[in-house]
Design a protein around this motif. Structure first.
Motif, mmCIF file in Angstrom:
data_model
loop_
_atom_site.group_PDB
_atom_site.id
_atom_site.type_symbol
_atom_site.label_atom_id
_atom_site.label_comp_id
_atom_site.label_asym_id
_atom_site.label_seq_id
_atom_site.Cartn_x
_atom_site.Cartn_y
_atom_site.Cartn_z
ATOM 1 N N HIS A 13 1.161 -1.110 0.097
ATOM 2 C CA HIS A 13 0.163 0.242 -0.178
ATOM 3 C C HIS A 13 1.144 1.345 0.310
ATOM 4 O O HIS A 13 2.074 1.097 0.110
ATOM 5 C CB HIS A 13 -0.836 -0.218 1.235
ATOM 6 N N ALA A 76 -3.588 3.688 -5.918
ATOM 7 C CA ALA A 76 -4.690 2.638 -6.673
ATOM 8 C C ALA A 76 -4.521 3.704 -8.132
ATOM 9 O O ALA A 76 -4.900 2.989 -9.113
ATOM 10 C CB ALA A 76 -5.696 3.302 -5.868
ATOM 11 N N GLY A 79 -2.685 1.770 -10.682
ATOM 12 C CA GLY A 79 -2.592 0.395 -10.212
ATOM 13 C C GLY A 79 -2.534 -0.046 -11.378
ATOM 14 O O GLY A 79 -1.217 -1.628 -11.628
ATOM 15 N N GLN A 105 -4.503 -1.369 -0.460
ATOM 16 C CA GLN A 105 -4.039 -1.513 -2.333
ATOM 17 C C GLN A 105 -3.008 -2.709 -1.544
ATOM 18 O O GLN A 105 -2.916 -3.126 -3.138
ATOM 19 C CB GLN A 105 -3.035 -0.050 -2.535
ATOM 20 N N PHE A 108 -5.325 -5.189 -2.807
ATOM 21 C CA PHE A 108 -5.279 -5.405 -4.308
ATOM 22 C C PHE A 108 -4.234 -5.722 -5.128
ATOM 23 O O PHE A 108 -4.498 -6.614 -6.000
ATOM 24 C CB PHE A 108 -5.587 -3.289 -4.926
ATOM 25 N N GLU A 398 -16.143 2.074 -6.565
ATOM 26 C CA GLU A 398 -15.329 1.640 -5.564
ATOM 27 C C GLU A 398 -15.028 1.369 -4.152
ATOM 28 O O GLU A 398 -16.446 1.617 -3.078
ATOM 29 C CB GLU A 398 -14.362 3.482 -5.127
ATOM 30 N N CYS A 462 -7.900 5.787 2.013
ATOM 31 C CA CYS A 462 -7.961 5.230 0.898
ATOM 32 C C CYS A 462 -9.048 4.657 -0.004
ATOM 33 O O CYS A 462 -9.841 3.951 0.828
ATOM 34 C CB CYS A 462 -6.987 4.179 1.117
ATOM 35 N N SER A 463 -8.708 3.899 -1.413
ATOM 36 C CA SER A 463 -9.965 3.742 -2.450
ATOM 37 C C SER A 463 -9.639 2.760 -2.837
ATOM 38 O O SER A 463 -8.173 2.987 -3.694
ATOM 39 C CB SER A 463 -10.595 4.775 -2.743
ATOM 40 N N ARG A 464 -9.840 1.953 -3.922
ATOM 41 C CA ARG A 464 -9.942 1.375 -5.128
ATOM 42 C C ARG A 464 -11.197 0.507 -5.870
ATOM 43 O O ARG A 464 -12.247 0.457 -5.490
ATOM 44 C CB ARG A 464 -8.917 0.271 -4.026
#
Length: 597
Positions: A13, A76, A79, A105, A108, A398, A462-464
């Motif tokens: 991350h 992200a 990515g 992350q 991910f 997301e 935080c986002s993905r």
């Protein structure tokens, strides 16, 4: 040729310490000197922001073994860089912060690694942090492995504990250690040796990254899987099971530390840079035989947001930039497409270009690089990409992870709830809360500034992207209105002093403004026409307020990220080498009123 090769990637991350750890490994193995300021984050923007934006390669020698290391981005928005890298290596070092534990992350990059059958080595980093809990972090990592469907062999991972900043690693927490030898020994023990060269086998190499050189043009970074690759060699480029075209290798490089070293030949197992293949693309296979079966293509995640790049036509156009025309902006975007695979551009819309990216950060990095190179342009408000399918409309969703002091959870849940986000999990630990939400990318656009205010700067968001899901319906965001200048000239302190009670200002005294420029927002949400150039009325009679001191509240200077976040759909963000301004797309109020009618 006789040297064994190991290929690894460092994944984590954002801000969990990948690059610091890679730099420490290079120092210990002599790839860079101990007093060198060389670092994997070589780009100026990376050094300023303290994040990795572009995947990079380095190579070290340890106990007679060559170890190729790829440092990957943690954010992200980048990515797509990580996915490609994972296809080219044999194992990953998964770095996890001992205090924060696995973050979005982490999930991910680990999911991608496990799907490819890789067996990660887990590094619990920053064990010297005051609130570090290495055992808990390790348990959370194991839970994540099992949740993501790891097989027994993958879930039985090896852990190493580290303080990347000090260049220390341990196999057990209570071990004594002064350097990274335990980690390097673990790599030799656990990472499989790359398949070596076999006499008579045909060349098979796959491109996983692109670069650009002003003299050599497009560069392809490739992993050699079989055979040998030679300087001056004639080759075939294969894609989708067939020969696409022929080419010739003009220059061949391998890595020594972070430097590229010219080479005549490289063998199976190594990572190389190839020059001379001007139209090569990621995922294509390079071979010296047209009968070779190409390697499986590499898929890249699709963009999630779109916006227009337009020629700057404001009253201040051309004052700061060297490159201001449509042709120059198009050429720059074409050059960006050579190496930025997460980006897509539609050049068919006349004076503007429609740019598709992975997120606001992805686009803002591109704009920042362009402005530093001397480009001037305007961009429209970012919009989430909506897909029309046979069974209805779909949009990107997301997963958002929020770490905040528990006292702020009510405000965050309420604001994200209004933006069509649904809370899927809540973990409370003492006075900290971790909230996990799912919702449309559309609802997240423009929220981060509000989040900082709601959590008084103490929250982490935080986002993905988790894929396209059915359209979530209309989202009502509480929008601050715009404070729009009705005149051109120099902004005066007296006028700004009178305006600051109506909202947040984006400019300070003596700033040059023009009609239609947005100089601040209004807290009540309505658009307001103002004159920031108006001075104090003077008369020959002394009034009681003559000597009143003007106290100006500090204004909020606009950066590219802030501008992309707060702009309305009828505004442009004007980006020039020295300035960032917000403006109305239609500058004159009378014409705007006519458009509204």
């Amino acid at each position: 040729m006789s040297t064994e090769t190991r290929n690894i990637a460092i994944i984590a991350h954002v801000d969990h310490g990948k690059t610091t750890l890679t730099d420490a490994i290079m120092r210990q193995t002599g790839a860079i000197t101990s007093d060198s300021t060389a670092t994997m984050d070589s780009n100026a923007l990376e050094q300023e922001r303290g994040i990795t934006i572009y995947a990079k390669n380095t190579s070290i020698e340890y106990k007679g073994t060559k170890i190729n290391i790829v440092d990957t981005p943690g954010h992200a928005d980048f990515g797509s860089e990580v996915e490609r890298v994972l296809r080219s290596i044999d194992s990953v070092l998964l770095v996890v912060d001992a205090q924060e534990g696995p973050m979005p992350q982490t999930r991910f990059v680990l999911k991608k690694s496990l799907e490819l059958g890789l067996k990660p080595i887990v590094i619990i980093n920053k064990i010297d942090k005051p609130a570090a809990d290495p055992h808990k972090a390790e348990e959370q990592v194991l839970e994540l492995f099992l949740e993501l469907g790891a097989n027994d062999e993958q879930a039985n991972f090896t852990s190493v504990y580290a303080i990347g900043r000090q260049g220390i690693a341990k196999r057990k927490l209570d071990d004594e250690s002064t350097d990274l030898t335990p980690l390097l020994d673990t790599i030799l023990e656990k990472v499989p040796v790359a398949k070596g060269y076999e006499e008579g086998s045909a060349l098979k190499a796959q491109v996983f990254n692109l670069g650009y050189d002003n003299f050599l043009g497009r560069l392809a970074v490739a992993r050699v899987y079989e055979g040998a690759i030679k300087n001056g060699q004639n080759i075939f480029i294969l894609h989708d099971g067939q020969v696409v075209r022929k080419g010739k290798i003009i220059k061949l490089f391998t890595f020594r530390g972070i430097e590229r070293v010219e080479s005549d030949i490289a063998y199976a197992g190594d990572i190389v840079i190839v020059a001379g293949l001007t139209d090569i693309f990621i995922g294509e296979t390079i071979s010296d035989s047209d009968a070779t079966v190409p390697l499986p293509a590499i898929a890249v995640d699709q963009p999630t947001i779109a916006l227009d790049f337009v020629v700057n036509n404001s009253p201040f156009a051309g004052k700061e930039g060297k490159y201001v025309t449509t042709r120059q902006i198009r050429e720059r975007l074409e050059k960006e497409l050579e190496i930025n695979v997460g980006l897509k551009v539609n050049f068919d819309s006349g004076d503007s270009c429609k740019v598709f990216g992975r997120g606001e950060m992805h686009i803002s990095i591109l704009l920042e690089n362009m402005r530093r190179e001397g480009y001037e342009l305007q961009v429209s408000q970012p919009q989430a990409i909506i897909e029309e399918r046979a069974d209805g409309k779909y949009e990107p969703f997301e997963e958002v992870t929020v770490d905040i002091p528990a006292e702020f959870q009510g405000a965050v849940i309420e604001k994200l709830g209004r933006r069509a986000f649904i809370m899927t999990d809540m973990i409370l630990h003492e006075n900290q809360a971790r909230l996990i939400f799912e919702g449309p990318t559309r609802g997240l656009l423009g929220y981060k500034g509000q989040f900082i205010i709601d959590t008084k700067g103490e929250g982490i968001l935080c986002s993905r992207v988790i894929g396209f899901k059915p359209y979530a319906g209309e989202i009502k965001k509480r929008q601050a209105g715009s404070m729009v200048s009705m005149a051109g000239g120099k902004a005066l302190g007296f006028s700004l002093w009178n305006l600051q009670d109506r909202g947040q200002l984006y400019i300070g005294p003596a700033t040059e403004v023009y009609e239609g420029m947005v100089i601040g927002n209004t807290s009540k949400g309505e658009e307001m026409m103002v004159n920031p150039t108006k001075g104090k009325q003077l008369s020959n009679v002394r009034s009681s307020g003559t000597d009143e001191a003007l106290t100006l509240t500090p204004h909020r200077p606009l950066s590219i990220e802030i501008g992309l976040e707060i702009m309305s759909d009828d505004e442009y963000l004007e980006v020039t080498p020295l300035s960032t301004r917000l403006r109305k797309q239609v500058l004159k109020e009378a014409e705007r009123a006519k458009t509204r009618r």
